[in-house]
Design a protein around this motif. Sequence first.
Motif: not given
Length: 266
Positions: A62-90
Amino acid sequence: MGAAEGGPLPQFRYDGSGDNARIGLIYMASSVVMESEMWAMAAQGVSIHTTRIRLPKVTFKGIDAMMRSPEIEQAAHLLGSAPIDVLCFGGTSASFLHGTAYDRGLIENLKQWAPGPLVTTASTATLAALAEVGATKIALATPYVDEVHDRAINFLEENNHAVLRHANLGIDDDHALAEVPLDEVFDFVKSVDHPDASAIFISCTNFRTVGVIEALEAELGKPIISANQASFWHCLELQGIYGARAGYGRLFDRRLAGGDQNVGNI
């Protein structure tokens, strides 16, 4: 009479604004613990902003499937569009599952997908936190199933942390992870202590931990590091921010906000 007319300044309530540090978090959609624990540790002026990805099941597959999903890249793009100072993969298990090189590669990918903010992962933060408290040989407590727990041991030992004693709860449902009460967490972590362990690490970002860290340190006389605590601390550390409230472990000795009030740069 308003301030512009010479009257007293209006009194404003603290509104949770991240005036000093905004932490962006990529987190599992079914998880609930990490955000609340980060907010509990955060002093005024530090805020947390989350984008979520789906986790099918807390197993290797299940974890491996999550990490192979395109959702991670999509999430990073979405989060990076906000004026954040640090990004943490939780995700601790998600970032250590395939070893240290994979974790480092994940950080590089996140930097490309979300250019601008500083980047860390729960696993990278854990290693930095263990170094901060001078931990060498450690004990390990996780709620994972065996196949994931074994990967945690491999990751720690790959990074020169001999695991002297360890135990896991065998939970494979993400909701169930968050439902383990603090008194059981306290007893569980105590049970893995080893006299030669210089620290205890508690893995999993959907496992309640920060509420028992101070009590465990008082009882066992050694640093307690948890994935959520380490992740929040490393976000502050990367920015050089005094932004933690007191009461969440020795790890924060250099990052406490003065009087738990507004924080600022070093």
